[in-house]
Design an enzyme around this catalytic site. Structure first.
Site, PDB file in Angstrom:
ATOM      1  N   ASP A 137     -12.648   4.953   9.684  1.00 17.91           N
ATOM      2  CA  ASP A 137     -12.472   5.872   8.569  1.00 17.91           C
ATOM      3  C   ASP A 137     -11.166   6.623   8.826  1.00 17.91           C
ATOM      4  OD1 ASP A 137     -12.677   7.276   6.247  1.00 17.91           O
ATOM      5  OD2 ASP A 137     -14.740   7.921   6.541  1.00 17.91           O
TER       6      ASP A 137
HETATM    7  C1  BGC Z   1     -13.548   8.926   3.480  1.00 17.32           C
HETATM    8  C2  BGC Z   1     -13.667   7.480   3.112  1.00 17.32           C
HETATM    9  C3  BGC Z   1     -12.445   7.021   2.362  1.00 17.32           C
HETATM   10  C4  BGC Z   1     -11.234   7.321   3.202  1.00 17.32           C
HETATM   11  C5  BGC Z   1      -9.952   6.847   2.558  1.00 17.32           C
HETATM   12  C6  BGC Z   1     -12.226   9.259   4.125  1.00 17.32           C
HETATM   13  O1  BGC Z   1     -12.037  10.633   4.270  1.00 17.32           O
HETATM   14  O2  BGC Z   1     -14.623   9.272   4.324  1.00 17.32           O
HETATM   15  O3  BGC Z   1     -14.822   7.259   2.355  1.00 17.32           O
HETATM   16  O4  BGC Z   1     -12.539   5.656   2.070  1.00 17.32           O
HETATM   17  O5  BGC Z   1     -11.152   8.710   3.417  1.00 17.32           O
HETATM   18  O6  BGC Z   1      -9.640   7.603   1.449  1.00 17.32           O
END
Ligand code: BGC
Length: 756
Positions: A291
């Site tokens: 993530d």
């Molecule tokens: C989120 C994800 C997301 C990623 C990219 C993160 O903060 O938890 O769900 O895909 O950011 O935007």
């Protein structure tokens, strides 16, 4: 260790071979061929180029958290980037791809990623709302359309579906998920993967999907986003992993690590999750992605002292690629050169990435997603809007309809007061939600617009703001709203949450109507006019007072671009509501986690109001949800016959057939979602009082009866026993069938094992 730069002539011929071979590839068919091409590319790659494929950067966008300060073009040219999350226009996307393909040594194309969570430009209801449709075909179609729209804008990869089962509406991300039940979530997972990826990833309108957040992100302590998760491996496997397993089984290309720790080990470096379960037990062939910056966060979690240690732990655990963290690109090559990490681990990760670049057909044509004709003619098409409207109507859940106030009869009310900012003066991401990609507020049909089209000339609509969805109190606005209601024959009252109130990092301890909105609902009720309350929200809210006093309540969630039209269609009966809650609505936040699939305990209560001392229940609240999982009314009524079994005893290797007659006993045609639950009465470990195992949607004309058939096999009865073996045991079971998880017809059967 770095390989010498290849002579120019060889470079061109290498690229020529790549292009030639991949031209012959028809993805799913030519898997063997692409695997050998991958090996040949791998042979030619320097260590830096390999690690580059595992590095994903943000395109031209930096915030305090994700400081990159990179010279993006140089990074691409030197082969240090595998994928970009581009926040740039099409010409820039093309330009970067050109550098990757024509100016980097091996010409490996980039993939472009984006968060397309419930539609790209045409916004569909938020995922938890979609789950309430229980309509897998419509959900698949929504993702198909999202893929068509996003791919037309040069994007190859969505960070969706979000598959985190959650039983905690304080957690702000329940909005993005499939609700509380692992079975429903698994069916939805499959539908979403099919929708995004289609049957052939090499088509220009299919995209890579990403199951996230792996795993158990939906059960943070206290419901606080990013918080720690501690749970038994049994609960993990039984509740939080099945949706991911289903996605892998359906062929999902990628999986994203969760931010949280799982039993003290961050998900990004968790070998049980990644190496053992995902890659070994489930044989996942795609690649994982961290993530955002989650590799770096190993340092804050206190399991790595620096980036180098973070990189080491993540690669050893089986994490393949790094999203925006710059951890692998800075540390992995050195770790290999120092003999600490075996290069074969990196090779495995690179293979996985290249495999999907081949499958997308990018080696064949790196520019296939950049087509001007498609770019200009793929967004907000009439059929996309129609599908969004269809799913919005199907997602709405009718919670209360006293004295059959709904559906409204055209022309019956001469003056209707529409009250609440959410009905007309949209703010921020109202109606389309926090994760609405390229969605634009100006494309949204408001409730006011939808009703204006619908009510006909004999009804006058009047509007008062009353309060906004943050519940900011204003004496003047409240007074005006009350006056407007007093002068009308009926009130349609829109309350709930601002579009930014749910989504990442917005957890709440109190999930009642935000701010002073209850002052508004009470004041409107006090006018004595009939009130239809519309709830717009991304998470279940608590609204006990309203549920006792309002005449009708429609849970609309965040319905997307076609919000107001869907609401008007439902209120006026042009669509008979069929949504059923995919997540329970509690009486009080203190009941959380409140879900239907609890264990019995040693001291089970006899019902919601059993207040005897010494039983498992609350002294100050009923022992069940206000509106349980699976619940939702229709304008018609359905009745259920008895559950019929083809036999009372099932041999374990056999199957059991069940049937039930369902009748539409009301005045309207309508659709019912028939739900089948089981309970394993005596097992090796304590089993839930109910578990959803199947459901069917059935459309019945008024007065019509249909018999529905279900089949149960040993697969449906399996669970993780005390030795953590996934088994079906002999013994007695209950089976329940009905229209929600509370009001059910039941029967018993026995499972026998002839050969031990
Ligand atoms: C989120 C994800 C997301 C990623 C990219 C993160 O903060 O938890 O769900 O895909 O950011 O935007």
């Amino acid at each position: 260790m770095n390989k010498k730069r290849l002579p120019l002539i060889l470079l061109y011929s290498t690229f020529g071979i790549l292009m030639f071979d991949s031209c012959q590839l028809r993805n799913n068919e030519g898997a063997g061929e692409s695997e050998s091409r991958i090996e040949s590319i791998l042979q030619q790659m320097t260590l830096e180029e390999k690690v580059g494929q595992l590095n994903q950067i943000k395109g031209n966008y930096s915030t305090d958290i994700y400081e990159q300060n990179l010279e993006i073009e140089k990074e691409i040219r030197t082969g240090r980037v595998g994928a970009i999350t581009p926040n740039v226009d099409m010409s820039q996307k093309i330009a970067w791809q050109k550098i990757a393909v024509e100016e980097s040594r091996l010409g490996i194309p980039l993939i472009y990623s984006a968060d397309v969570i419930h539609g790209f430009k045409t916004i569909f209801p938020v995922p938890v709302a979609q789950a309430c449709s229980w309509d897998l075909n419509s959900i698949e179609k929504a993702e198909r359309i999202a893929a068509i729209e996003m791919s037309s804008q040069g994007l190859h990869w969505t960070f969706a579906p979000m598959l985190d089962v959650s039983r905690d509406p304080r957690w702000s991300r329940v909005m993005e998920g499939p609700g509380e039940d692992p079975y429903l979530a698994s069916q939805i997972a499959r539908a979403r993967v099919r929708g995004f990826q289609g049957d052939d990833l090499s088509k220009e309108n299919t995209v890579l999907a990403c199951a996230k957040h792996f795993a158990a992100y939906g059960k943070p302590e206290g419901g606080m986003d990013y918080n720690s998760v501690d749970m038994s491996e049994r609960e993990l496997r039984e509740v939080y992993l099945p949706s991911f397993h289903a996605a892998v089984d359906e062929g999902i290309a990628t999986v994203m690590n969760a931010f949280n720790t799982v039993n003290r080990i961050p998900a990004s470096c968790n070998p049980l999750l990644l190496k053992q379960i995902l890659k070994t037990e489930w044989n996942f062939q795609g690649f994982t992605v961290s993530d955002a910056n989650s590799f770096n966060e190993l340092i804050q979690h206190g399991v790595a002292k620096d980036k180098r240690e973070a990189a080491l732990k993540c690669i050893l655990a089986g994490s393949d690629t790094d999203l925006w963290g710059q951890v692998y690109i800075e540390e992995l090559a050195q770790l290999i050169e120092d003999g600490i990490v075996d290069e074969s681990l990196v090779d495995d990760a690179v293979r996985r990435v290249l495999r999907y670049k081949f499958k997308l057909g990018l080696f064949e044509n790196p520019y296939k997603y950049f087509d001007e004709e498609r770019e200009n003619n793929s967004l907000l098409l009439p059929e996309h809007l129609e599908a969004s409207l269809d799913l919005a109507r199907k997602s709405m859940v009718l919670l209360k309809n006293e004295d059959k106030l709904l559906p409204l009869e055209k022309g019956k009310y001469r003056k209707i007061a529409v009250i609440g900012q959410l009905a007309r003066e949209l703010e921020e991401r109202d109606m389309i939600g926090n994760w609405s990609a390229a969605g634009d507020m100006k494309d949204v049909i408001t409730v006011w617009d939808g009703l204006s089209e619908k009510v006909g000339e004999n009804t006058k609509l009047v509007y008062a703001k009353g309060m906004n969805a943050w519940g900011n109190y204003s004496e003047k606005l409240l007074r005006k709203a009350v006056e407007t209601a007093r002068n009308a024959d009926l009130v349609i009252l829109a309350v709930g949450e601002n579009g930014y109130a749910t989504g990442e990092a917005s957890s709440r301890t109190d999930i009642s109507l935000p701010g002073d909105q209850e002052k508004l609902t009470r004041a409107i009720y006090a006018t004595g006019k009939p009130v239809v309350m519309l709830l717009f929200n991304g998470r279940p809210l608590t609204f006990l007072w309203e549920s006792e006093h309002m005449d009708a309540i429609l849970e609309c969630w965040e319905p997307g671009t076609m919000a107001g039209k869907a609401v008007a269609d439902v209120l006026y009966g042009d669509y008979n509501p069929s949504g059923k809650l995919a997540i329970s609505i509690p009486y009080h936040a203190g009941q959380i986690p409140m879900h239907y699939s609890r264990l019995n305990t040693g001291r089970p209560s006899k019902g919601p109001d059993d207040k005897r001392w010494g039983i498992a229940g609350w002294a100050d609240a009923p022992n069940e949800a206000l509106y349980p999982f699976g619940y939702g009314l229709s304008y018609t009524t359905f009745s259920y016959g008895d559950v019929k079994l083809d036999k009372e005893t099932m041999q374990i290797e056999d199957s059991l057939r069940l049937s039930i007659a369902v009748s539409n006993t009301g005045a309207y045609d309508g659709e019912e979602t028939v739900q089948l639950y089981i309970r394993d009465l005596v097992a090796d470990v304590s089993r839930p009082v109910k578990e959803l195992k199947a459901f069917q949607k059935v459309f019945l004309k008024s007065g019509e009866t249909k018999s529905l058939e279900f089949t149960l096999t040993a697969e449906d009865l399996k669970y993780w026993n005390h030795e953590m073996k996934f088994v079906a045991d002999p013994g007695e079971f209950k089976v329940f069938i009905g229209g929600n998880s509370r009001d059910l017809k039941e029967a018993k059967f026995e499972v026998q094992k002839v050969r031990e």
